[in-house]
Design a protein around this motif. Structure first.
Motif, PDB file in Angstrom:
ATOM      1  N   ASP A 172      -1.134   3.869  -4.989  1.00 37.70           N
ATOM      2  CA  ASP A 172      -2.536   3.680  -3.608  1.00 37.70           C
ATOM      3  C   ASP A 172      -3.574   4.686  -4.228  1.00 37.70           C
ATOM      4  OD1 ASP A 172      -0.012   3.842  -1.890  1.00 37.70           O
ATOM      5  OD2 ASP A 172       0.039   5.378  -1.830  1.00 37.70           O
ATOM      6  N   GLU A 173      -3.969   4.971  -5.501  1.00 40.21           N
ATOM      7  CA  GLU A 173      -5.519   5.192  -6.047  1.00 40.21           C
ATOM      8  C   GLU A 173      -6.299   4.345  -6.681  1.00 40.21           C
ATOM      9  OE1 GLU A 173      -6.859   8.193  -5.329  1.00 40.21           O
ATOM     10  OE2 GLU A 173      -5.371   8.711  -4.016  1.00 40.21           O
ATOM     11  N   GLN A 182       2.254  -0.973 -10.928  1.00 39.93           N
ATOM     12  CA  GLN A 182       2.511  -1.700 -10.255  1.00 39.93           C
ATOM     13  C   GLN A 182       2.897  -3.357 -10.481  1.00 39.93           C
ATOM     14  OE1 GLN A 182      -0.940  -3.398  -7.167  1.00 39.93           O
ATOM     15  NE2 GLN A 182       0.163  -4.350  -6.053  1.00 39.93           N
ATOM     16  N   ARG A 234      -7.384  -5.155 -10.248  1.00 42.06           N
ATOM     17  CA  ARG A 234      -7.065  -3.921  -9.635  1.00 42.06           C
ATOM     18  C   ARG A 234      -7.280  -2.413 -10.667  1.00 42.06           C
ATOM     19  NH1 ARG A 234      -5.118  -2.694  -4.448  1.00 42.06           N
ATOM     20  NH2 ARG A 234      -4.096  -0.295  -5.314  1.00 42.06           N
ATOM     21  N   TYR A 259      -7.928   0.866 -11.478  1.00 47.48           N
ATOM     22  CA  TYR A 259      -6.962   2.607 -11.948  1.00 47.48           C
ATOM     23  C   TYR A 259      -8.470   3.587 -12.305  1.00 47.48           C
ATOM     24  CZ  TYR A 259      -2.531   0.554 -10.747  1.00 47.48           C
ATOM     25  OH  TYR A 259      -1.490  -0.322 -10.197  1.00 47.48           O
ATOM     26  N   ARG A 306      -8.166   0.590  -6.906  1.00 45.25           N
ATOM     27  CA  ARG A 306      -9.197   0.000  -5.677  1.00 45.25           C
ATOM     28  C   ARG A 306      -9.054  -1.649  -6.198  1.00 45.25           C
ATOM     29  NH1 ARG A 306     -14.012  -1.751  -8.035  1.00 45.25           N
ATOM     30  NH2 ARG A 306     -14.609  -0.772  -9.187  1.00 45.25           N
TER      31      ARG A 306
END
Length: 73
Positions: free
Chosen positions: A56-57, A18, A42, A44, A59
């Protein structure tokens, strides 16, 4: 706690998909291994020793988990 680790060389090459910044290897309170981006809060997942670097995976991480991850470094 999970015994999964990543090679230091591999870890130094991985970047957040990202923001393209570095990731930190961390373990959740449940013992799962994640690659953590403290800038975006975030995490991964690492599945069987393989980093899953899909946006998308990832959180979002709570402030409590953020503090927990930062104390591991």
């Amino acid at each position: 706690m999970s015994e999964e680790t990543l090679d230091a060389t591999l870890l130094s090459l991985l970047a957040c998909p990202q923001d393209k910044g570095p990731l930190h290897l961390a373990h959740t309170p449940a013992g799962d291994t994640v690659l953590y981006n403290p800038r975006l809060h975030r995490a991964y997942p690492v599945d069987n020793g393989i980093p899953v670097l899909l946006i998308d995976e990832a959180r979002d991480v709570s402030d409590e988990d953020h503090t927990f991850f930062l104390t591991q470094n």
